[in-house]
Design a protein around this motif. Structure first.
Motif, PDB file in Angstrom:
ATOM      1  N   GLY A  35       4.519 -25.548  -6.110  1.00  0.00           N
ATOM      2  CA  GLY A  35       4.333 -26.455  -7.234  1.00  0.00           C
ATOM      3  C   GLY A  35       5.001 -25.865  -8.462  1.00  0.00           C
ATOM      4  N   ALA A  36       4.296 -25.849  -9.581  1.00  0.00           N
ATOM      5  CA  ALA A  36       4.833 -25.283 -10.813  1.00  0.00           C
ATOM      6  C   ALA A  36       4.590 -23.782 -10.922  1.00  0.00           C
ATOM      7  N   GLY A  37       3.890 -23.200  -9.954  1.00  0.00           N
ATOM      8  CA  GLY A  37       3.519 -21.791 -10.040  1.00  0.00           C
ATOM      9  C   GLY A  37       4.449 -20.856  -9.294  1.00  0.00           C
ATOM     10  N   ARG A  38       4.505 -19.629  -9.795  1.00  0.00           N
ATOM     11  CA  ARG A  38       5.231 -18.533  -9.137  1.00  0.00           C
ATOM     12  C   ARG A  38       4.182 -17.496  -8.769  1.00  0.00           C
ATOM     13  N   TYR A  39       4.170 -17.114  -7.482  1.00  0.00           N
ATOM     14  CA  TYR A  39       3.107 -16.246  -6.988  1.00  0.00           C
ATOM     15  C   TYR A  39       3.675 -15.034  -6.262  1.00  0.00           C
ATOM     16  N   LEU A  40       2.895 -13.963  -6.304  1.00  0.00           N
ATOM     17  CA  LEU A  40       3.228 -12.718  -5.616  1.00  0.00           C
ATOM     18  C   LEU A  40       2.131 -12.433  -4.602  1.00  0.00           C
ATOM     19  N   PHE A  41       2.507 -12.361  -3.327  1.00  0.00           N
ATOM     20  CA  PHE A  41       1.572 -12.018  -2.255  1.00  0.00           C
ATOM     21  C   PHE A  41       1.794 -10.559  -1.894  1.00  0.00           C
ATOM     22  N   PRO A  42       0.772  -9.717  -1.929  1.00  0.00           N
ATOM     23  CA  PRO A  42       0.938  -8.333  -1.487  1.00  0.00           C
ATOM     24  C   PRO A  42       1.436  -8.300  -0.041  1.00  0.00           C
ATOM     25  N   LEU A  43       2.446  -7.477   0.223  1.00  0.00           N
ATOM     26  CA  LEU A  43       3.047  -7.448   1.557  1.00  0.00           C
ATOM     27  C   LEU A  43       2.056  -7.091   2.649  1.00  0.00           C
ATOM     28  N   GLY A  44       1.100  -6.237   2.358  1.00  0.00           N
ATOM     29  CA  GLY A  44       0.119  -5.856   3.356  1.00  0.00           C
ATOM     30  C   GLY A  44      -0.876  -6.958   3.683  1.00  0.00           C
ATOM     31  N   GLN A  45      -0.904  -8.017   2.874  1.00  0.00           N
ATOM     32  CA  GLN A  45      -1.846  -9.112   3.086  1.00  0.00           C
ATOM     33  C   GLN A  45      -1.171 -10.376   3.589  1.00  0.00           C
ATOM     34  N   ALA A  46       0.135 -10.484   3.385  1.00  0.00           N
ATOM     35  CA  ALA A  46       0.884 -11.643   3.868  1.00  0.00           C
ATOM     36  C   ALA A  46       1.303 -11.385   5.304  1.00  0.00           C
ATOM     37  N   GLY A  47       1.281 -12.435   6.092  1.00  0.00           N
ATOM     38  CA  GLY A  47       1.648 -12.311   7.493  1.00  0.00           C
ATOM     39  C   GLY A  47       2.975 -12.984   7.783  1.00  0.00           C
TER      40      GLY A  47
END
Length: 177
Positions: A35-47
């Protein structure tokens, strides 16, 4: 056809960089737009990252919960990140034909023990602290899964999301409407 080849090359490069980041700790986050957001997912938590797969709707669920999808033989819940985050312009209906090329499903890491994937509009790549000029701690009123906000030298704000905390919160786990 050329676009698909370029996309496959990008995904292969990203997968290689993800693998090397896990072993060398060069990057800390997977950067996505929803959407309108920019997000950062920690690599150890993203699959794993999957191409767009239309989920089968589940009745009587929250508008941000799009349904379930078969991803590599497993049944995964699919949540639209922008709608969950309260983006008023979020498309909670089916993803448009034009947007399907870049739309991805980012699964939670299997160690979190949640079979869920988040719909993101675009993968941006990997980011480390060196990509940002400043950071700001979350407000006291922010949900517990919200991490720091990082700002680039160009003034773009990126919100860190703690997927481990999100995966344990009743607000996210309670999909019933």
């Amino acid at each position: 056809m050329a676009t698909r080849e370029a996309l496959r090359e990008f995904q292969a490069r990203l997968a290689g960089r993800l693998q090397s980041a896990h072993t060398t700790n060069v990057a800390a986050w997977l950067a996505v737009e929803a959407g309108a957001g920019r997000y950062l997912f920690p690599l150890g938590q993203a699959g794993e990252i999957f191409p767009w797969t239309a989920p089968t709707p589940v009745p009587y669920t929250q508008p941000w919960y799009l349904g379930v999808a078969n991803l590599r033989g497993g049944l995964w819940g699919v949540a639209q990140l922008s709608a969950f985050m309260g983006d008023p312009a979020a498309r909670t209906q089916a993803v448009s034909e034009a947007a399907r090329e870049q739309t991805r499903l980012v699964a939670f890491n299997e160690v979190l023990e949640v079979n869920c994937a988040l719909v993101v509009d675009r993968l941006v790549g990997l980011r480390g602290l060196e990509a940002f000029a400043s950071s700001q701690a979350p407000d006291e009123s922010a949900p517990p899964w919200m991490g720091a906000t990082y700002t680039t030298a160009e003034g773009e704000n990126w919100q860190e999301l703690n997927l481990q905390v999100l995966a344990s919160r009743p607000e996210f786990l309670s999909i019933g409407a």
